[in-house]
Design a protein around this motif. Structure first.
Motif, PDB file in Angstrom:
ATOM      1  N   GLU A 143       1.116  18.306  18.595  1.00 25.46           N
ATOM      2  CA  GLU A 143       2.231  18.769  17.522  1.00 25.46           C
ATOM      3  C   GLU A 143       2.966  17.287  17.839  1.00 25.46           C
ATOM      4  O   GLU A 143       3.096  16.695  18.537  1.00 25.46           O
ATOM      5  CB  GLU A 143       3.152  19.510  17.719  1.00 25.46           C
ATOM      6  N   PHE A 144       4.220  16.518  17.077  1.00 26.51           N
ATOM      7  CA  PHE A 144       4.797  15.608  16.883  1.00 26.51           C
ATOM      8  C   PHE A 144       6.106  15.298  16.581  1.00 26.51           C
ATOM      9  O   PHE A 144       6.204  16.215  16.624  1.00 26.51           O
ATOM     10  CB  PHE A 144       3.595  14.361  16.459  1.00 26.51           C
ATOM     11  N   CYS A 145       6.813  14.260  17.054  1.00 26.92           N
ATOM     12  CA  CYS A 145       7.804  14.252  16.245  1.00 26.92           C
ATOM     13  C   CYS A 145       7.774  12.627  15.192  1.00 26.92           C
ATOM     14  O   CYS A 145       6.639  11.888  15.839  1.00 26.92           O
ATOM     15  CB  CYS A 145       9.064  13.548  17.371  1.00 26.92           C
ATOM     16  N   VAL A 146       8.428  12.880  14.001  1.00 23.81           N
ATOM     17  CA  VAL A 146       8.351  11.372  13.399  1.00 23.81           C
ATOM     18  C   VAL A 146       9.007  10.264  14.090  1.00 23.81           C
ATOM     19  O   VAL A 146      10.346  10.500  13.959  1.00 23.81           O
ATOM     20  CB  VAL A 146       8.003  11.887  11.967  1.00 23.81           C
ATOM     21  N   GLN A 147       8.664   9.081  13.941  1.00 27.46           N
ATOM     22  CA  GLN A 147       9.294   8.012  13.856  1.00 27.46           C
ATOM     23  C   GLN A 147       9.311   7.516  12.851  1.00 27.46           C
ATOM     24  O   GLN A 147      10.365   7.276  12.371  1.00 27.46           O
ATOM     25  CB  GLN A 147       9.178   7.201  14.484  1.00 27.46           C
ATOM     26  N   ASP A 148       8.642   7.052  12.030  1.00 34.42           N
ATOM     27  CA  ASP A 148       9.130   6.545  10.107  1.00 34.42           C
ATOM     28  C   ASP A 148       8.242   7.518   9.872  1.00 34.42           C
ATOM     29  O   ASP A 148       6.708   7.539   9.621  1.00 34.42           O
ATOM     30  CB  ASP A 148       8.121   5.242  10.567  1.00 34.42           C
ATOM     31  N   LEU A 149       8.397   7.471   8.760  1.00 35.18           N
ATOM     32  CA  LEU A 149       7.106   8.306   6.936  1.00 35.18           C
ATOM     33  C   LEU A 149       7.955   6.837   5.896  1.00 35.18           C
ATOM     34  O   LEU A 149       8.425   7.238   5.785  1.00 35.18           O
ATOM     35  CB  LEU A 149       7.575   9.659   7.387  1.00 35.18           C
ATOM     36  N   GLU A 150       5.786   6.944   5.717  1.00 32.40           N
ATOM     37  CA  GLU A 150       6.660   6.301   4.053  1.00 32.40           C
ATOM     38  C   GLU A 150       5.403   6.575   2.613  1.00 32.40           C
ATOM     39  O   GLU A 150       3.890   7.655   3.714  1.00 32.40           O
ATOM     40  CB  GLU A 150       6.291   4.929   4.853  1.00 32.40           C
ATOM     41  N   VAL A 151       5.428   6.735   2.083  1.00 36.35           N
ATOM     42  CA  VAL A 151       4.739   7.441   0.866  1.00 36.35           C
ATOM     43  C   VAL A 151       5.181   6.135  -0.615  1.00 36.35           C
ATOM     44  O   VAL A 151       6.327   5.373  -0.361  1.00 36.35           O
ATOM     45  CB  VAL A 151       5.108   8.639   0.500  1.00 36.35           C
ATOM     46  N   TRP A 152       3.500   6.279  -0.288  1.00 33.47           N
ATOM     47  CA  TRP A 152       3.280   4.050  -1.301  1.00 33.47           C
ATOM     48  C   TRP A 152       2.951   4.961  -2.544  1.00 33.47           C
ATOM     49  O   TRP A 152       1.955   6.537  -2.478  1.00 33.47           O
ATOM     50  CB  TRP A 152       2.192   3.691  -0.283  1.00 33.47           C
ATOM     51  N   GLY A 153       2.977   4.820  -3.490  1.00 37.10           N
ATOM     52  CA  GLY A 153       2.392   5.119  -4.525  1.00 37.10           C
ATOM     53  C   GLY A 153       2.003   3.841  -5.478  1.00 37.10           C
ATOM     54  O   GLY A 153       1.574   2.807  -5.527  1.00 37.10           O
ATOM     55  N   LEU A 154       1.674   4.458  -7.235  1.00 36.58           N
ATOM     56  CA  LEU A 154       0.890   3.151  -7.365  1.00 36.58           C
ATOM     57  C   LEU A 154       1.525   1.819  -8.777  1.00 36.58           C
ATOM     58  O   LEU A 154       2.737   3.305  -8.939  1.00 36.58           O
ATOM     59  CB  LEU A 154      -0.367   3.387  -8.553  1.00 36.58           C
ATOM     60  N   ALA A 155       2.288   0.949  -8.367  1.00 36.84           N
ATOM     61  CA  ALA A 155       2.717   0.311  -9.018  1.00 36.84           C
ATOM     62  C   ALA A 155       3.154  -0.214 -10.189  1.00 36.84           C
ATOM     63  O   ALA A 155       2.209   0.536 -10.720  1.00 36.84           O
ATOM     64  CB  ALA A 155       2.736  -1.552  -8.758  1.00 36.84           C
TER      65      ALA A 155
END
Length: 155
Positions: A143-155
């Motif tokens: 288990e973990f705690c989130v520091q940063d989260l990003e979602v990338w998609g096609l431009a």
């Protein structure tokens, strides 16, 4: 991102990617993540950095959205950078690729365990070996705690 290029489906390798969602800009909310990504039919890269400075995530050829059942394709995979890139592709044992509601996003599953899960606040998550990807736990503690989260998609 460049390290993941060779593992992406060949049709996507030369495509430009853009940032669809990030906690630094958009806040910590799974609902907001769905809102920012769900309108597109773009493949997505989900990138997570936890509070232990581990980096890992998932690729999906279909966008992340709310669903009653599992969705996605065999192109889905999990990955971790610890310290070098490891990629866990589809085993063919089941089709538990992605499933999400307002309280939980899951990637990979089987026998009650998820390859990657995130809570509705995007603060906590976990990772276990699962049948879909035969992966190692992406986070050393499970288990973990989130520091940063990003979602990338096609431009």
């Amino acid at each position: 991102l460049p390290q993941l290029g060779p593992h992406l489906p060949s049709r996507l390798r030369q495509q430009p990617w853009s940032l669809l969602y990030c906690t630094a800009r958009d806040g910590f909310s799974l609902r907001t993540l769905y809102r920012r990504t769900g309108l597109l039919s773009s493949p997505v890269l989900l990138l997570i950095r936890d509070t232990e400075a581990q980096a890992f995530g998932a690729f999906s050829a279909t966008t992340i959205h709310m669903s009653n059942g599992f969705y996605g394709t065999g192109e889905t995979f999990l990955f971790s950078f610890s310290p070098e890139l490891k990629v866990f592709g589809w085993t063919g044992r089941n089709s538990f690729f992605l499933k999400g509601d307002v309280d939980l996003l899951m990637v990979g599953g089987g026998s009650g365990r998820f390859g990657l899960w995130l809570d509705g606040d995007l603060h906590r998550g976990g990772s276990s070996p699962c049948e879909t990807f035969n992966n190692e736990s992406l986070s050393p503690r499970g288990e973990f705690c989130v520091q940063d989260l990003e979602v990338w998609g096609l431009a």
